[in-house]
Design an enzyme around this catalytic site. Structure first.
Site, short mmCIF file in Angstrom:
data_model
loop_
_atom_site.label_atom_id
_atom_site.label_comp_id
_atom_site.label_asym_id
_atom_site.label_seq_id
_atom_site.Cartn_x
_atom_site.Cartn_y
_atom_site.Cartn_z
N HIS A 195 0.81 -1.22 0.00
CA HIS A 195 0.00 0.00 0.00
C HIS A 195 0.85 1.27 0.00
CE1 HIS A 195 -3.26 -2.82 0.83
NE2 HIS A 195 -3.91 -1.98 0.06
N ARG A 302 -10.23 4.52 -2.03
CA ARG A 302 -9.83 3.71 -0.87
C ARG A 302 -10.12 4.52 0.39
NH1 ARG A 302 -5.46 1.98 -4.53
NH2 ARG A 302 -5.22 -0.27 -4.41
N ARG A 338 -15.11 2.46 -1.77
CA ARG A 338 -14.93 1.15 -1.16
C ARG A 338 -15.08 1.30 0.35
NH1 ARG A 338 -9.47 -2.14 -1.97
NH2 ARG A 338 -8.66 -0.56 -0.54
N GLU A 437 -11.30 -10.50 -4.96
CA GLU A 437 -9.88 -10.55 -4.60
C GLU A 437 -9.56 -11.76 -3.74
OE1 GLU A 437 -8.78 -6.92 -2.56
OE2 GLU A 437 -10.67 -6.82 -1.50
N ASN A 460 -4.38 -6.95 -6.81
CA ASN A 460 -3.23 -6.91 -5.88
C ASN A 460 -3.35 -8.03 -4.87
OD1 ASN A 460 -2.79 -4.58 -7.25
ND2 ASN A 460 -3.55 -3.23 -5.63
N ASP A 461 -4.54 -8.17 -4.29
CA ASP A 461 -4.73 -9.26 -3.34
C ASP A 461 -4.98 -10.58 -4.05
OD1 ASP A 461 -4.38 -8.32 -0.67
OD2 ASP A 461 -6.14 -7.07 -0.95
N CYS A 508 -9.45 -2.92 -10.65
CA CYS A 508 -8.93 -1.75 -9.94
C CYS A 508 -7.59 -2.05 -9.27
CB CYS A 508 -9.95 -1.21 -8.93
SG CYS A 508 -10.35 -2.38 -7.64
C1 PEP Z 1 -6.50 -4.94 -4.68
O1 PEP Z 1 -6.36 -5.77 -3.79
O2 PEP Z 1 -6.18 -5.14 -5.87
C2 PEP Z 1 -7.06 -3.62 -4.40
C3 PEP Z 1 -7.41 -2.80 -5.36
O3 PEP Z 1 -7.16 -3.24 -3.11
P1 PEP Z 1 -5.91 -2.93 -2.16
O4 PEP Z 1 -4.69 -2.76 -3.02
O5 PEP Z 1 -6.25 -1.70 -1.40
O6 PEP Z 1 -5.83 -4.15 -1.29
MG MG Z 2 -7.27 -5.61 -1.82
#
Ligand code: PEP
Ligand code: MG
Length: 592
Positions: A195, A302, A338, A437, A460-461, A508
């Site tokens: 992050h 976020r 979100r 995710e 990302n997750d 996203c």
């Molecule tokens: C993700 O997980 O791709 C996402 C957009 O949320 P974050 O990066 O805040 O976990």
């Molecule tokens: Mg995430």
């Protein structure tokens, strides 16, 4: 004597070049500067100690006053206990004798004395006394923080450009940045998808992470070059290196200018297929630099970042004000809020969470909010109230089951009914979506989609969980590769499920902003991509360079491949080539 230049390799986290002196920031007691104190320096160390005590005491009293009324009297006593430790003559004497006897600097003396005290408290039978160990550690951290702040104040308070160096850059650190003068970020830990890295990209600050020795190799004042594209940091650069990078920086400005000229061109493929390019934002301040005409809306707000920068939960009214500002700024385009996604690597200082062995598999996202309905209720209510100003959407993070969406829908229904009954303006048809995710959600999507108005893929997750590779761990960063054919196949499954259910689907996660991914994502069936604004021009250029048919063909070929290396080779031969052709003659071409 001038030190030799040292080149350190890390992970490229946010693009761009920065040149400035480094300023060290320390979050923990464990990592402090060390030096030997000569007998004639003892008085100075004592004086520094008294100044730090006075400063921390003043801060604690101010905090106590600020929070009085907001927290119970019982909890406010925590600060009394900390003040008592600070003024305890035995504690002060012990620290001073550590300096005198061992000729160590005050920071080291503090660390040693606190470790000794902590061990004593931790061994006590009485649970309340054991709790005091945490207070002690906290006091130690604050004292060291005050001492280091004085040192870095030489740079940060005097309007000098600087590079932020620390063990880690956390979203909650955004508040301590001097936005007018920070030029770059370098950290020991973290990956491209942490992050902190996401925040650096969104702030447009060049950043390199995962240089484990950066704090040892540098000190406050060391001049460095950060190359956020190559993932390099050069400490004490030579005049030639400085010249080279100054030139590169000027060339980059020229490229950015050229790319930014594209920003109002339609976001369509070469043959005119429209793709919604949206922005990810981490707070209202990000909206100030956005031009609503150049985007299709906010694909991910976020909200937790705004919560993390504060000292206590925002009230419902404060949230309404923040969300309304975003709605007004977006000029009628969709804004996807979100709901609070804390937990994992996003702690809330004022909301005590249990220590977890596997926090990313733990109490986070929608799990936490459903266990604390007050948080969810007030946030959803605030978003609904703000929705009167335009087109809002609500997005739920870390959804694992259909039941979680059903429960949130029920909450939303109750809130809408209540707002209606009380005549409070809101959008009763607000859309509710789920983040995809958690891998298992992919296989139950056909059951979950009827409850959703849209879904958004948090790659990302999703990639972290699919590959079982921690997105924050620099040691396994090389294994975190979204070009893995298995990841592409899962993305295809998601796009197919959503498209055949007639539900909107966006991406996203960070791959949405990776221009080398763009043709593949279009080919897989995605028509909405949300990314850090800094990447919008590159993605737009890529989008306009391929026909839909070419994208489909590329995706089909990638899906049939058996290794990440093979996918990357395809990307290099078919996508990178076109990118370099688009930027022919620019430094971007020479570097790729
Ligand atoms: C993700 O997980 O791709 C996402 C957009 O949320 P974050 O990066 O805040 O976990
Ligand atoms: Mg995430």
């Amino acid at each position: 004597m001038a030190r030799m230049a040292r080149k350190l390799k890390g992970i490229a986290a946010a693009p761009g070049v920065a040149i400035a002196p480094i300023v060290h920031f320390h979050a923990a007691l464990d990592h402090i500067p060390t030096w030997k104190v000569a007998p004639d320096g003892l008085a100075a160390e004592r004086a520094r100690f008294q100044c730090a005590i006075a400063e921390v005491a003043a801060d604690l009293m101010a905090l106590q006053k600020e929070l009085s009324g907001a927290i119970a009297t019982h909890d406010a006593r925590i600060y009394d206990a900390q003040l008592a430790i600070l003024h305890d003559p035995t504690f002060q004497k012990d620290v001073e004798s550590e300096i005198v006897q061992h000729h160590v600097n005050l920071e080291v003396a503090l660390q040693r004395v606190i470790a000794r005290y902590e061990a004593c408290f931790a061994a006590m039978e009485n649970a309340a006394m054991r709790e005091r160990a945490a207070d002690l550690r906290d006091i130690g951290r604050q004292l060291v923080g005050a001492l280091l702040a004085t040192e870095r104040g030489k740079y940060t308070a005097n309007g000098i450009d600087y590079l932020f160096a620390a063990e880690e850059f956390l979203p909650s650190d955004a508040g301590i940045l001097d936005r007018a003068h920070i030029r770059g970020i370098v950290t020991e830990h973290g990956g491209k998808y942490s992050h902190g890295a996401i925040l650096a990209r969104s702030l447009g600050i060049p950043s390199v992470v995962g240089i484990e020795q950066i704090m040892l190799e540098s000190q406050t004042g060391t001049v460095a070059i950060i190359d956020g594209d190559a993932g390099l940091v050069i400490l004490d650069p030579t005049p030639e290196q400085l010249q080279d990078y100054e030139r590169m920086r000027a060339e980059q400005v020229a490229i950015d200018r050229r790319l930014s000229e594209l920003r109002f061109q339609p976001s369509v493929t070469q043959d005119g297929v429209a793709v919604q390019l949206m922005a990810n934002v981490e707070g209202v301040r990000d909206l100030d630099s956005l031009e609503p005409e150049s985007i299709a809306g906010i694909g991910l707000f976020r909200t937790e970042f705004a919560f993390m920068e504060r000292r206590q939960f925002p009230t419902e009214d404060e949230q309404v004000a923040m969300y309304s500002r975003a709605m007004i700024g977006a000029e009628g385009k969709p804004v996807t809020f979100r709901t609070l996604d804390v937990g994992g690597d996003k702690p809330l200082g004022y909301f005590k969470m249990p220590d977890e062995r596997n926090p990313v598999l733990g109490w986070r996202g929608i799990r936490l909010c459903l266990d604390w309905p007050d948080i969810l209720y007030s946030q959803m209510r605030a978003i609904l109230r703000a929705s009167a100003h335009g087109h809002a959407r609500i997005l739920l993070p870390m959804v694992t089951t259909r039941n979680e969406v059903a429960r949130c829908r029920e909450v939303m229904g109750q809130l809408v009914a209540d707002l209606k009954a009380n005549g409070v303006p809101h959008d009763a048809t607000i859309e509710l979506g789920a983040m995809v995710e958690v891998p298992v959600l992919v296989s139950v999507l056909p059951d979950v989609l009827p409850l959703c108005d849209f879904v958004s893929v948090g790659t990302n997750d999703l990639v972290q969980y699919l590959l079982a590779v921690d997105r924050d761990n620099q040691r396994v960063a090389k294994m975190y590769d979204p070009f893995h054919p298995g990841v592409l196949r899962v993305l295809k499954q998601i796009a197919d499920a959503a498209n055949s259910a007639g539900k909107g689907v966006s991406i996203c996660g960070e791959i949405a902003g990776d221009h080398l991914f763009t043709p593949l994502l279009i080919g897989l069936g995605f028509r909405e991509l949300s990314m850090a604004p800094v990447f919008l021009p590159r993605v737009r250029l890529m989008l306009r360079s391929f026909t839909e048919c070419e994208c489909r063909d590329l995706a089909a070929r990638a899906l049939a491949l058996q290794s990440t290396t093979a996918v990357r080779a395809l990307v290099r031969d078919e996508i990178l080539v076109r990118w370099t052709r688009q930027l022919a003659g620019t430094p971007e071409e020479r570097r790729s």
